[in-house]
Design an enzyme around this catalytic site. Structure first.
Site, short mmCIF file in Angstrom:
data_model
loop_
_atom_site.label_atom_id
_atom_site.label_comp_id
_atom_site.label_asym_id
_atom_site.label_seq_id
_atom_site.Cartn_x
_atom_site.Cartn_y
_atom_site.Cartn_z
NE ARG A 106 30.77 27.12 34.52
CZ ARG A 106 32.10 27.11 34.49
NH1 ARG A 106 32.81 27.96 35.24
NH2 ARG A 106 32.75 26.26 33.71
CE1 TYR A 158 49.26 55.88 49.85
CE2 TYR A 158 49.79 53.84 48.69
CZ TYR A 158 49.71 55.23 48.71
OH TYR A 158 50.07 55.94 47.61
CE LYS A 212 39.29 28.69 30.96
NZ LYS A 212 38.30 27.66 31.32
CG MET A 248 49.07 51.47 40.81
SD MET A 248 48.49 52.98 40.03
CE MET A 248 46.93 53.23 40.83
#
Ligand SMILES: *Cc1c(COP(=O)(O)O)cnc(C)c1O
Length: 360
Positions: free
Chosen positions: A131, A255, A36, A303
């Site tokens: 679940r 940053y 998957k 990024m």
């Protein structure tokens, strides 16, 4: 287009070897290889090809199953969450897909449709994860409704572990209780059964039954206590150093200036970032391999770039030298731990702009 150095190398023989290891660990079981989420981020078609020795595939959507059929795979393919809507039934029949049935509404869709060919259904029972799945006490009536239907069903019974990969007395007790519950509620039937995911296959041999369902171990990842060296890493995420500069003590990097040099430091910039799927939350100290040596990430992940501290390397690297973000020598699970996540998420999260390159 391939000039940007961020690349994911995929070792095809590792996929094959990892499947063989599973088959050796569960020699009396068939293997449903879970592919998957685009083969856990490795490319579903490529993965299916290498794992074509498996007895069946498990996917999460009809789109993934149809893609496999279009590419010519004739294996059994199980939709792990079954139908999302009744409208999928004709496509399931046309593509000869196996279905999980986990709830009354899915059961009603199947019983209320007129289906001309036999469908393999995997009745899911909830053994404690809460679940998906029927309550264990509902199982006999679900089975008898399927058996008494005018439609023809080939029945299997399955469940799923919540904590098979956790090494604590309470998790191990809980897993044992899941096995006991599964055993108790299925003992009266002769259908094929399936319970074990990767961790279950390794840590709980009594959970193998007729079908095992490995996922993460096929990709050579997953933290499985007692089986730290299981599997060969399939994905190696690499890039290159694109800048090196020296900064004095007291200067900060990146940053928001979150990391400050405590000494004169050599900072390397590597062309990989969260735009590629490297985790933005990786903190200062997360290891990166430069020429085979570990160096710490420093400052925030950007990024397209990260910054590392090269000061302690005996041989100073050059622009263009290789950086390994994870792979055979640095496990994706270790990187994931630094970021408070799991290897599964990092593998699935590699973005489209990272070329995937097959290697033997
Ligand atoms: C994803 C999945 C698996 C595989 O789990 P791993 O921990 O990756 O081995 C097995 N069974 C089901 C139902 C799943 O959804």
């Amino acid at each position: 287009m391939m000039y940007r150095p961020a690349k994911a190398y995929l070792c095809l023989s590792a996929l094959k070897n990892n499947l063989k290891s599973v088959q050796a660990m569960a020699p009396d079981s068939k293997v449903l290889a879970v592919i998957k989420a685009n083969g856990y981020g490795h490319g579903i078609e490529r993965v299916a090809h290498q794992l074509s020795g498996a007895d069946a595939f498990g996917v999460a959507s009809i789109d993934e199953a149809m893609l496999l059929r279009q590419k010519g795979f004739l294996h059994r393919i199980l939709l792990l969450e079954g139908l999302f809507s009744e409208a999928e039934i004709p496509v399931v029949i046309q593509n000869r897909l196996d279905l999980v049935v986990h709830s009354q509404h899915q059961l009603n869709w199947l019983l209320n449709s007129k289906i001309s060919s036999q469908i393999s259904v995997w009745v899911k029972v909830d053994t404690g994860m809460h679940r998906l799945g029927f309550e264990p006490k509902e199982l006999p009536s679900v089975i008898s409704r399927l058996q008494n239907s005018a439609n023809e069903f080939c029945i299997h019974i399955m469940s799923h572990f919540s904590s098979a990969d956790e090494k604590s007395a309470s998790a191990e007790l809980f897993t044992q209780q899941q096995i006991d519950t599964f055993e108790d509620c299925t003992a009266a039937f002769t259908f094929n059964r399936s319970l074990a995911n990767s961790a279950g296959i390794m840590r709980y041999p009594l959970s193998h039954y007729e079908w095992v369902r490995p996922g993460i171990t096929l990709y050579g990842a997953g933290d499985i206590p007692g089986f730290e060296n299981h599997g060969e890493a399939v994905m190696q995420l690499e890039s290159e150093i694109i800048s090196i500069k020296n900064i004095p003590a007291g200067e900060s990097v990146g940053y928001a200036n979150t990391w400050t040099a405590q000494r004169p430091s050599t900072i390397g910039v590597i062309a990989i970032g969260y735009g590629d799927g490297y985790p933005r939350h990786a903190p200062s100290g997360t290891p990166v391999l430069i020429n085979g040596q570990r160096v710490p990430l420093v400052g925030r992940v950007s990024m397209d770039m990260i910054t590392v501290d090269l000061t302690d390397l005996a041989v100073q690297p050059q622009i263009g030298d290789c950086a390994v973000l994870w792979g055979k020598e640095l496990s994706v699970d270790e990187i994931a731990r630094f970021s408070g996540t799991i290897g599964y998420e990092l593998l699935c999260g590699i973005t489209k702009r990272v070329p995937m390159i097959e290697v033997q």
